[in-house]
Design a protein around this motif. Sequence first.
Motif, PDB file in Angstrom:
ATOM      1  N   UNK A  84      12.550   1.463 -19.619  1.00 52.55           N
ATOM      2  CA  UNK A  84      12.049   2.593 -18.826  1.00 52.55           C
ATOM      3  C   UNK A  84      11.126   2.120 -17.711  1.00 52.55           C
ATOM      4  N   UNK A  85      10.323   1.115 -17.975  1.00 51.90           N
ATOM      5  CA  UNK A  85       9.430   0.604 -16.927  1.00 51.90           C
ATOM      6  C   UNK A  85      10.218  -0.105 -15.829  1.00 51.90           C
ATOM      7  N   UNK A  86      11.281  -0.815 -16.190  1.00 52.29           N
ATOM      8  CA  UNK A  86      12.133  -1.438 -15.168  1.00 52.29           C
ATOM      9  C   UNK A  86      12.810  -0.369 -14.313  1.00 52.29           C
ATOM     10  N   UNK A  87      13.254   0.710 -14.951  1.00 54.48           N
ATOM     11  CA  UNK A  87      13.861   1.826 -14.219  1.00 54.48           C
ATOM     12  C   UNK A  87      12.850   2.413 -13.242  1.00 54.48           C
ATOM     13  N   UNK A  88      11.645   2.685 -13.734  1.00 54.17           N
ATOM     14  CA  UNK A  88      10.598   3.241 -12.867  1.00 54.17           C
ATOM     15  C   UNK A  88      10.321   2.322 -11.680  1.00 54.17           C
ATOM     16  N   UNK A  89      10.193   1.046 -11.945  1.00 53.89           N
ATOM     17  CA  UNK A  89       9.893   0.085 -10.886  1.00 53.89           C
ATOM     18  C   UNK A  89      11.020   0.021  -9.865  1.00 53.89           C
ATOM     19  N   UNK A  90      12.266  -0.024 -10.327  1.00 51.06           N
ATOM     20  CA  UNK A  90      13.386  -0.124  -9.374  1.00 51.06           C
ATOM     21  C   UNK A  90      13.489   1.120  -8.508  1.00 51.06           C
ATOM     22  N   UNK A  91      13.348   2.292  -9.093  1.00 53.01           N
ATOM     23  CA  UNK A  91      13.393   3.537  -8.312  1.00 53.01           C
ATOM     24  C   UNK A  91      12.274   3.532  -7.269  1.00 53.01           C
ATOM     25  N   UNK A  92      11.094   3.113  -7.658  1.00 52.53           N
ATOM     26  CA  UNK A  92       9.953   3.072  -6.740  1.00 52.53           C
ATOM     27  C   UNK A  92      10.170   2.070  -5.620  1.00 52.53           C
ATOM     28  N   UNK A  93      10.825   0.942  -5.920  1.00 55.56           N
ATOM     29  CA  UNK A  93      11.162  -0.029  -4.876  1.00 55.56           C
ATOM     30  C   UNK A  93      12.119   0.588  -3.866  1.00 55.56           C
ATOM     31  N   UNK A  94      13.142   1.259  -4.357  1.00 54.49           N
ATOM     32  CA  UNK A  94      14.135   1.886  -3.473  1.00 54.49           C
ATOM     33  C   UNK A  94      13.455   2.874  -2.536  1.00 54.49           C
ATOM     34  N   UNK A  95      12.528   3.652  -3.073  1.00 51.61           N
ATOM     35  CA  UNK A  95      11.860   4.693  -2.293  1.00 51.61           C
ATOM     36  C   UNK A  95      10.683   4.182  -1.466  1.00 51.61           C
ATOM     37  N   UNK A  96      10.332   2.929  -1.614  1.00 52.51           N
ATOM     38  CA  UNK A  96       9.239   2.358  -0.831  1.00 52.51           C
ATOM     39  C   UNK A  96       7.881   2.937  -1.159  1.00 52.51           C
ATOM     40  N   UNK A  97       7.664   3.264  -2.427  1.00 55.20           N
ATOM     41  CA  UNK A  97       6.388   3.845  -2.845  1.00 55.20           C
ATOM     42  C   UNK A  97       5.462   2.726  -3.319  1.00 55.20           C
ATOM     43  N   UNK A  98       4.559   2.310  -2.456  1.00 55.31           N
ATOM     44  CA  UNK A  98       3.683   1.183  -2.800  1.00 55.31           C
ATOM     45  C   UNK A  98       2.806   1.484  -4.009  1.00 55.31           C
ATOM     46  N   UNK A  99       2.311   2.706  -4.124  1.00 55.59           N
ATOM     47  CA  UNK A  99       1.467   3.065  -5.262  1.00 55.59           C
ATOM     48  C   UNK A  99       2.248   2.950  -6.572  1.00 55.59           C
ATOM     49  N   UNK A 100       3.500   3.415  -6.572  1.00 57.30           N
ATOM     50  CA  UNK A 100       4.299   3.371  -7.796  1.00 57.30           C
ATOM     51  C   UNK A 100       4.857   1.982  -8.075  1.00 57.30           C
ATOM     52  N   UNK A 101       5.144   1.205  -7.045  1.00 49.40           N
ATOM     53  CA  UNK A 101       5.572  -0.173  -7.276  1.00 49.40           C
ATOM     54  C   UNK A 101       4.423  -0.955  -7.909  1.00 49.40           C
ATOM     55  N   UNK A 102       3.231  -0.800  -7.352  1.00 48.88           N
ATOM     56  CA  UNK A 102       2.059  -1.479  -7.892  1.00 48.88           C
ATOM     57  C   UNK A 102       1.784  -1.034  -9.327  1.00 48.88           C
ATOM     58  N   UNK A 103       1.698   0.261  -9.527  1.00 51.71           N
ATOM     59  CA  UNK A 103       1.435   0.788 -10.867  1.00 51.71           C
ATOM     60  C   UNK A 103       2.575   0.489 -11.831  1.00 51.71           C
ATOM     61  N   UNK A 104       3.810   0.536 -11.331  1.00 48.87           N
ATOM     62  CA  UNK A 104       4.969   0.263 -12.170  1.00 48.87           C
ATOM     63  C   UNK A 104       5.017  -1.177 -12.630  1.00 48.87           C
ATOM     64  N   UNK A 105       4.662  -2.109 -11.758  1.00 48.67           N
ATOM     65  CA  UNK A 105       4.626  -3.521 -12.150  1.00 48.67           C
ATOM     66  C   UNK A 105       3.565  -3.744 -13.225  1.00 48.67           C
ATOM     67  N   UNK A 106       2.426  -3.096 -13.058  1.00 46.01           N
ATOM     68  CA  UNK A 106       1.357  -3.217 -14.066  1.00 46.01           C
ATOM     69  C   UNK A 106       1.792  -2.623 -15.401  1.00 46.01           C
ATOM     70  N   UNK A 107       2.421  -1.465 -15.358  1.00 47.12           N
ATOM     71  CA  UNK A 107       2.886  -0.824 -16.593  1.00 47.12           C
ATOM     72  C   UNK A 107       3.981  -1.656 -17.257  1.00 47.12           C
ATOM     73  N   UNK A 108       4.853  -2.245 -16.460  1.00 47.11           N
ATOM     74  CA  UNK A 108       5.911  -3.092 -17.012  1.00 47.11           C
ATOM     75  C   UNK A 108       5.317  -4.312 -17.707  1.00 47.11           C
ATOM     76  N   UNK A 109       4.300  -4.906 -17.086  1.00 49.23           N
ATOM     77  CA  UNK A 109       3.629  -6.040 -17.736  1.00 49.23           C
ATOM     78  C   UNK A 109       3.030  -5.611 -19.075  1.00 49.23           C
ATOM     79  N   UNK A 110       2.368  -4.448 -19.100  1.00 45.44           N
ATOM     80  CA  UNK A 110       1.779  -3.954 -20.355  1.00 45.44           C
ATOM     81  C   UNK A 110       2.853  -3.722 -21.418  1.00 45.44           C
ATOM     82  N   UNK A 111       4.066  -3.356 -20.971  1.00 44.13           N
ATOM     83  CA  UNK A 111       5.169  -3.130 -21.910  1.00 44.13           C
ATOM     84  C   UNK A 111       5.823  -4.436 -22.350  1.00 44.13           C
ATOM     85  N   UNK A 112       5.382  -5.555 -21.756  1.00 36.72           N
ATOM     86  CA  UNK A 112       5.897  -6.853 -22.167  1.00 36.72           C
ATOM     87  C   UNK A 112       6.924  -7.472 -21.239  1.00 36.72           C
ATOM     88  N   UNK A 113       7.163  -6.874 -20.076  1.00 35.98           N
ATOM     89  CA  UNK A 113       8.103  -7.448 -19.122  1.00 35.98           C
ATOM     90  C   UNK A 113       7.451  -8.674 -18.487  1.00 35.98           C
TER      91      UNK A 113
END
Length: 147
Positions: A32-61
């Motif tokens: 789910x975190x990879x999905x969130x991050x990829x969608x945010x990358x496509x849309x160019x949302x810097x806040x969500x890419x940043x937050x998504x990368x952090x959340x993905x790391x917390x999830x163990x990515x």
Amino acid sequence: MRNPAVVLSDAMQPVQEILRAAHAGGVDAQTLELVHLRVSQINGCSACVDGGAKAARRAGVGEERLAAVAAWRDAPYFTAAERAALALAEAATRLADRPDPVGDEVWDAAATYFDEKQLAAIVLTVGVTNLFNRLNVTTRQPAGAWG
């Protein structure tokens, strides 16, 4: 302007509840975190890419997978199930790019790995991510805006 879901505080709780439901849908948190991050990358949302990368790391990515998610098709770091989820996420995000945005081949591939409840979790994650991406991009929320 602050994010509209913050300005109209009654809007944030229902959106958060949808995300909680999606995370309880039986899909691995990393997926789910990879999905969130990829969608945010496509849309160019810097806040969500940043937050998504952090959340993905917390999830163990791991860093290797984080660095390659934008090029997931050509990177060997993703499982077949993750690839199917990422393909579904991209198709559901890029609705205007083709006449049949979420074609049978994309849906069938995802349905090979995920049951109906899990597919619902992925689709809801994509939808909520797209919502936040649009709110954040429209109001120019910078990376780091969400802590």
